[in-house]
Design an enzyme around this catalytic site. Structure first.
Site, PDB file in Angstrom:
ATOM      1  N   LYS A  77       0.834  -1.208   0.000  1.00 30.76           N
ATOM      2  CA  LYS A  77       0.000   0.000   0.000  1.00 30.76           C
ATOM      3  C   LYS A  77       0.866   1.254   0.000  1.00 30.76           C
ATOM      4  CE  LYS A  77      -1.721   1.469   4.085  1.00 30.76           C
ATOM      5  NZ  LYS A  77      -1.405   2.854   4.466  1.00 30.76           N
ATOM      6  N   ASN A  78       1.851   1.288   0.901  1.00 28.94           N
ATOM      7  CA  ASN A  78       2.616   2.526   1.078  1.00 28.94           C
ATOM      8  C   ASN A  78       3.661   2.755  -0.011  1.00 28.94           C
ATOM      9  OD1 ASN A  78       1.052   3.096   3.237  1.00 28.94           O
ATOM     10  ND2 ASN A  78       2.569   2.540   4.797  1.00 28.94           N
TER      11      ASN A  78
ATOM     12  N   ARG B 211      -4.808  10.449   4.776  1.00 28.83           N
ATOM     13  CA  ARG B 211      -3.739  11.437   4.901  1.00 28.83           C
ATOM     14  C   ARG B 211      -2.729  11.369   3.761  1.00 28.83           C
ATOM     15  NH1 ARG B 211      -2.214  13.939   9.222  1.00 28.83           N
ATOM     16  NH2 ARG B 211      -0.134  13.718   8.357  1.00 28.83           N
TER      17      ARG B 211
ATOM     18  N   CYS C 256      -5.191  12.612  13.274  1.00 29.24           N
ATOM     19  CA  CYS C 256      -5.909  11.376  12.948  1.00 29.24           C
ATOM     20  C   CYS C 256      -5.811  10.464  14.153  1.00 29.24           C
ATOM     21  CB  CYS C 256      -5.324  10.720  11.711  1.00 29.24           C
ATOM     22  SG  CYS C 256      -3.709  10.024  12.001  1.00 29.24           S
TER      23      CYS C 256
ATOM     24  N   ARG D  78       0.267  14.351  13.562  1.00 31.08           N
ATOM     25  CA  ARG D  78       0.819  14.183  12.216  1.00 31.08           C
ATOM     26  C   ARG D  78       0.838  15.454  11.355  1.00 31.08           C
ATOM     27  NH1 ARG D  78      -1.390   8.572   9.853  1.00 31.08           N
ATOM     28  NH2 ARG D  78       0.456   8.686   8.549  1.00 31.08           N
ATOM     29  N   PRO D  79       1.633  16.449  11.754  1.00 28.61           N
ATOM     30  CA  PRO D  79       1.737  17.666  10.941  1.00 28.61           C
ATOM     31  C   PRO D  79       2.457  17.405   9.616  1.00 28.61           C
ATOM     32  CG  PRO D  79       3.274  17.750  12.789  1.00 28.61           C
ATOM     33  CD  PRO D  79       2.479  16.492  12.945  1.00 28.61           C
ATOM     34  N   VAL D  80       2.393  18.391   8.685  1.00 29.71           N
ATOM     35  CA  VAL D  80       3.089  18.267   7.399  1.00 29.71           C
ATOM     36  C   VAL D  80       4.055  19.438   7.201  1.00 29.71           C
ATOM     37  CG1 VAL D  80       1.392  16.816   6.214  1.00 29.71           C
ATOM     38  CG2 VAL D  80       1.089  19.297   6.223  1.00 29.71           C
ATOM     39  N   ASP D  81       4.530  19.991   8.306  1.00 27.65           N
ATOM     40  CA  ASP D  81       5.416  21.160   8.230  1.00 27.65           C
ATOM     41  C   ASP D  81       6.697  20.888   7.430  1.00 27.65           C
ATOM     42  OD1 ASP D  81       5.764  19.463  10.610  1.00 27.65           O
ATOM     43  OD2 ASP D  81       7.496  20.726  11.025  1.00 27.65           O
ATOM     44  N   GLN D  82       7.194  19.656   7.481  1.00 31.55           N
ATOM     45  CA  GLN D  82       8.435  19.349   6.765  1.00 31.55           C
ATOM     46  C   GLN D  82       8.224  19.334   5.247  1.00 31.55           C
ATOM     47  OE1 GLN D  82      11.375  19.254   8.475  1.00 31.55           O
ATOM     48  NE2 GLN D  82       9.981  19.794  10.137  1.00 31.55           N
TER      49      GLN D  82
ATOM     50  N   ASP E 192       4.522   0.372  12.106  1.00 32.02           N
ATOM     51  CA  ASP E 192       3.355  -0.317  11.551  1.00 32.02           C
ATOM     52  C   ASP E 192       3.280  -1.789  11.963  1.00 32.02           C
ATOM     53  OD1 ASP E 192       2.568   2.019  10.339  1.00 32.02           O
ATOM     54  OD2 ASP E 192       3.369   1.516   8.368  1.00 32.02           O
TER      55      ASP E 192
ATOM     56  N   ILE F 172       7.431   6.827  17.100  1.00 27.66           N
ATOM     57  CA  ILE F 172       7.083   7.561  15.868  1.00 27.66           C
ATOM     58  C   ILE F 172       5.782   8.352  16.020  1.00 27.66           C
ATOM     59  CG2 ILE F 172       6.700   7.375  13.367  1.00 27.66           C
ATOM     60  CD1 ILE F 172       9.483   6.414  14.134  1.00 27.66           C
TER      61      ILE F 172
ATOM     62  N   ARG G 102      -8.592  -0.827   4.473  1.00 28.25           N
ATOM     63  CA  ARG G 102      -7.743   0.222   3.900  1.00 28.25           C
ATOM     64  C   ARG G 102      -6.377  -0.329   3.509  1.00 28.25           C
ATOM     65  NH1 ARG G 102      -7.545   5.646   7.202  1.00 28.25           N
ATOM     66  NH2 ARG G 102      -6.216   6.014   5.405  1.00 28.25           N
TER      67      ARG G 102
HETATM   68  N1  EPU Z   1       6.038  14.538  11.083  1.00 32.67           N
HETATM   69  C1  EPU Z   1       6.111  15.879  11.388  1.00 32.67           C
HETATM   70  N2  EPU Z   1       6.124  16.790  10.360  1.00 32.67           N
HETATM   71  C2  EPU Z   1       6.047  16.427   9.067  1.00 32.67           C
HETATM   72  C3  EPU Z   1       5.969  15.063   8.750  1.00 32.67           C
HETATM   73  C4  EPU Z   1       5.976  14.130   9.786  1.00 32.67           C
HETATM   74  O1  EPU Z   1       6.178  16.251  12.551  1.00 32.67           O
HETATM   75  O2  EPU Z   1       6.043  17.301   8.183  1.00 32.67           O
HETATM   76  C5  EPU Z   1       6.063  13.529  12.161  1.00 32.67           C
HETATM   77  C6  EPU Z   1       4.796  12.696  12.200  1.00 32.67           C
HETATM   78  O3  EPU Z   1       3.772  13.347  12.928  1.00 32.67           O
HETATM   79  C7  EPU Z   1       5.296  11.437  12.867  1.00 32.67           C
HETATM   80  C8  EPU Z   1       6.723  11.295  12.316  1.00 32.67           C
HETATM   81  O4  EPU Z   1       7.073  12.595  11.859  1.00 32.67           O
HETATM   82  O5  EPU Z   1       5.358  11.630  14.247  1.00 32.67           O
HETATM   83  C9  EPU Z   1       6.890  10.332  11.179  1.00 32.67           C
HETATM   84  O6  EPU Z   1       5.865  10.529  10.231  1.00 32.67           O
HETATM   85  P1  EPU Z   1       6.000  10.213   8.679  1.00 32.67           P
HETATM   86  O7  EPU Z   1       5.845  11.495   7.922  1.00 32.67           O
HETATM   87  O8  EPU Z   1       7.198   9.395   8.404  1.00 32.67           O
HETATM   88  O9  EPU Z   1       4.698   9.354   8.425  1.00 32.67           O
HETATM   89  P2  EPU Z   1       3.835   9.369   7.129  1.00 32.67           P
HETATM   90  O10 EPU Z   1       4.728   9.611   5.963  1.00 32.67           O
HETATM   91  O11 EPU Z   1       2.652  10.246   7.297  1.00 32.67           O
HETATM   92  C10 EPU Z   1       4.099   6.840   6.524  1.00 32.67           C
HETATM   93  C11 EPU Z   1       3.189   5.678   6.305  1.00 32.67           C
HETATM   94  C12 EPU Z   1       2.604   5.251   7.642  1.00 32.67           C
HETATM   95  C13 EPU Z   1       3.752   4.846   8.564  1.00 32.67           C
HETATM   96  C14 EPU Z   1       4.723   6.027   8.701  1.00 32.67           C
HETATM   97  C15 EPU Z   1       5.948   5.691   9.524  1.00 32.67           C
HETATM   98  C16 EPU Z   1       2.406   6.088   4.059  1.00 32.67           C
HETATM   99  C17 EPU Z   1       1.277   6.445   3.149  1.00 32.67           C
HETATM  100  N3  EPU Z   1       2.134   6.077   5.374  1.00 32.67           N
HETATM  101  O12 EPU Z   1       3.306   7.874   7.084  1.00 32.67           O
HETATM  102  O13 EPU Z   1       1.774   4.134   7.400  1.00 32.67           O
HETATM  103  O14 EPU Z   1       3.264   4.512   9.831  1.00 32.67           O
HETATM  104  O15 EPU Z   1       5.157   6.459   7.388  1.00 32.67           O
HETATM  105  O16 EPU Z   1       6.636   4.642   8.975  1.00 32.67           O
HETATM  106  O17 EPU Z   1       3.494   5.777   3.608  1.00 32.67           O
HETATM  107  C18 EPU Z   1       0.024   2.629   7.846  1.00 32.67           C
HETATM  108  O18 EPU Z   1       0.296   2.064   6.768  1.00 32.67           O
HETATM  109  O19 EPU Z   1      -0.748   2.105   8.698  1.00 32.67           O
HETATM  110  C19 EPU Z   1       0.631   3.911   8.159  1.00 32.67           C
HETATM  111  C20 EPU Z   1       0.173   4.724   9.095  1.00 32.67           C
END
Ligand code: EPU
Length: 417
Positions: free
Chosen positions: A22-23, A93, A117, A122-126, A305, A327, A397
């Site tokens: 999926k990812n 997301r 969620c 889970r912010p997207v600031d980065q 995960d 995480i 999902r």
């Molecule tokens: N984070 C920030 N700012 C950002 C981005 C992330 O603070 O701009 C924080 C997040 O809140 C979290 C940490 O950084 O605490 C890591 O988050 P990451 O961005 O790596 O997670 P993601 O990309 O949103 C993906 C997978 C998740 C998996 C995580 C960690 C996808 C579509 N989703 O999420 O998968 O848990 O990486 O490996 O690739 C799942 O499949 O059940 C799932 C949640």
């Protein structure tokens, strides 16, 4: 609302074919936005999140054809509407993954902020910081990210933390930028490397994907390509735990064991028999599992995960296991449900202490998110009596035909309305 009804106590035996990840599939589908030519993606799993992503892409004017063997052909000849509305982003997301490609291809993008969620804020600031470093003008208005850039330009980006979709978004954006982008502290997950492979097949110039420094030299245009999605290491890990927890013996077809080092290591520590070849893994539950301690970490560390699934193993293990989730801040939603099945778990902050109780009892339990629901299915498989897992849409999902796959190896599991 669908639920799964499970009669526990059957050791799982046989073979399971692991689906596409999926990812890995979700970012690759978004990569189709980067070219007017056709992108053919193979080994795409049939999942709710994949359908949601295809629906989102089609609202932007992307044409797609789903083949009967897990392939999807996508054509973004013209992008009519570079918008990801709240209604879609709130259900998934990963919709944020359209931001980088849309901005690079169209020079503008409007994407709803995902918000929190079930598993954390889970912010997207980065993602935003990286795109700004590449010259994008970004405003947050009415809950939407509004981004503009005539042409993105290469930049050196050091992310504050390791982010999987953040790395993917920036990597996709950088493929069409003017000049060289270097992403430091990049996520090393295999799904990032798989996306890079797809982008390279489309004509992108990328080095270092799968390491913590990714270098992308922007090109003017990407072109048609055919790409295969890697096997789902989390689906694989979930079935391996199911095999070991039930005292069974299961061979998985598809996944490379290299994707699962940390998970296989912990299974061995729990006393499981583990063997593998280039594209298969066998796990056997040899005796009552031994409790294991683990700490989630970005790849190649132990995946967040897989945390909930290993907690089930600790619930029935000999001894006490300590699990630390580093995480996400709220990823113990399965704990109260496992307690309803007789588990002895103490959780405080990001640490859970699990005293192995030997056996769980069937009960009605409620799924809250994807991996939590997987753990409840595993708990149902090992429990005495009947377990009913409610709100199974969370599971749909991310697990393709899970009850069929589990039934094939002997599980007594059925879907009910
Ligand atoms: N984070 C920030 N700012 C950002 C981005 C992330 O603070 O701009 C924080 C997040 O809140 C979290 C940490 O950084 O605490 C890591 O988050 P990451 O961005 O790596 O997670 P993601 O990309 O949103 C993906 C997978 C998740 C998996 C995580 C960690 C996808 C579509 N989703 O999420 O998968 O848990 O990486 O490996 O690739 C799942 O499949 O059940 C799932 C949640």
């Amino acid at each position: 609302m669908d639920k799964l009804v499970i009669q526990g106590g059957v050791p799982l035996r046989g073979e399971i074919r692991v689906s596409g990840a999926k990812n890995a599939a979700l970012p690759v589908l978004c990569a189709s936005l980067l070219t007017p030519d056709t992108l053919t993606v193979e080994n795409v799993p049939q999942l709710q999140d994949v359908s949601t992503m295809l629906r989102l892409l089609s609202t932007m004017g992307i044409d797609f054809v789903v083949g009967d063997n897990g392939s999807v052909e996508l054509s973004a000849a013209r992008i009519g509407n570079p918008l990801a509305p709240y209604e879609m982003v709130k259900t998934m997301r990963a919709s944020i993954l359209v931001l980088g490609p849309l901005l690079a291809r169209c020079g503008e993008a409007t994407v709803s902020l995902p918000g929190g969620c079930a598993i954390g804020t889970r912010p997207v600031d980065q993602h935003i910081k990286g795109l700004e470093a590449m010259g994008a003008e970004i405003a947050i208005e009415h809950g939407y990210i509004k981004a503009r850039a005539r042409r993105l330009k290469g930049a050196r980006i050091v992310t504050d933390l390791v982010t999987v979709t953040g790395t993917e978004n920036l990597m996709m954006a950088a493929t069409l930028a003017a000049g060289v982008t270097v992403i430091e502290n990049a996520a090393r997950e295999p799904e990032v490397a798989n996306l890079a492979q797809c982008l390279v097949a489309m004509g992108a110039k990328i080095e270092g994907a799968g390491t913590d420094t990714v270098r992308i030299e922007g090109v003017e245009r990407l072109h048609a390509a055919v790409h295969r999605v890697i096997a789902d290491r989390i689906e694989a890990g979930t079935f391996l735990v199911a095999a070991v927890a039930t005292g069974g013996d299961v061979v998985l077809r598809g996944p490379s064991p290299l994707l699962l080092d940390a998970v296989l290591e912990k299974l061995r520590e729990a006393g499981a028999g583990v063997e593998f070849g280039p594209d298969w893994i066998r796990a056997r539950g040899l005796a009552r599992p031994r409790a294991v301690n683990l700490r989630t970490a970005p790849f190649p560390g132990f995946p967040t995960d897989m945390q909930a699934q290993f907690m089930v193993l600790d619930c029935i293990a000999d001894g006490t296991g300590v699990i630390t989730e580093t995480i996400f801040e709220n990823r113990y939603m399965h704990v109260p449900e496992l307690r309803r099945m007789g588990a002895d778990i103490d959780d405080e902050g990001n640490t859970a202490i699990i005293k192995g109780v030997g056996r769980l009892e069937g009960a009605n339990v409620m799924a809250t998110d994807l991996r939590a629901s997987a753990s409840l299915v595993l708990a149902g498989l090992v429990a005495e009596g009947e377990t009913v897992v409610h709100r199974i849409y969370h599971l749909d999902r991310g697990y393709e035909h899970i009850e069929e796959k589990l039934s094939k190896v002997g599980a007594r599991i059925r879907r009910a309305a």
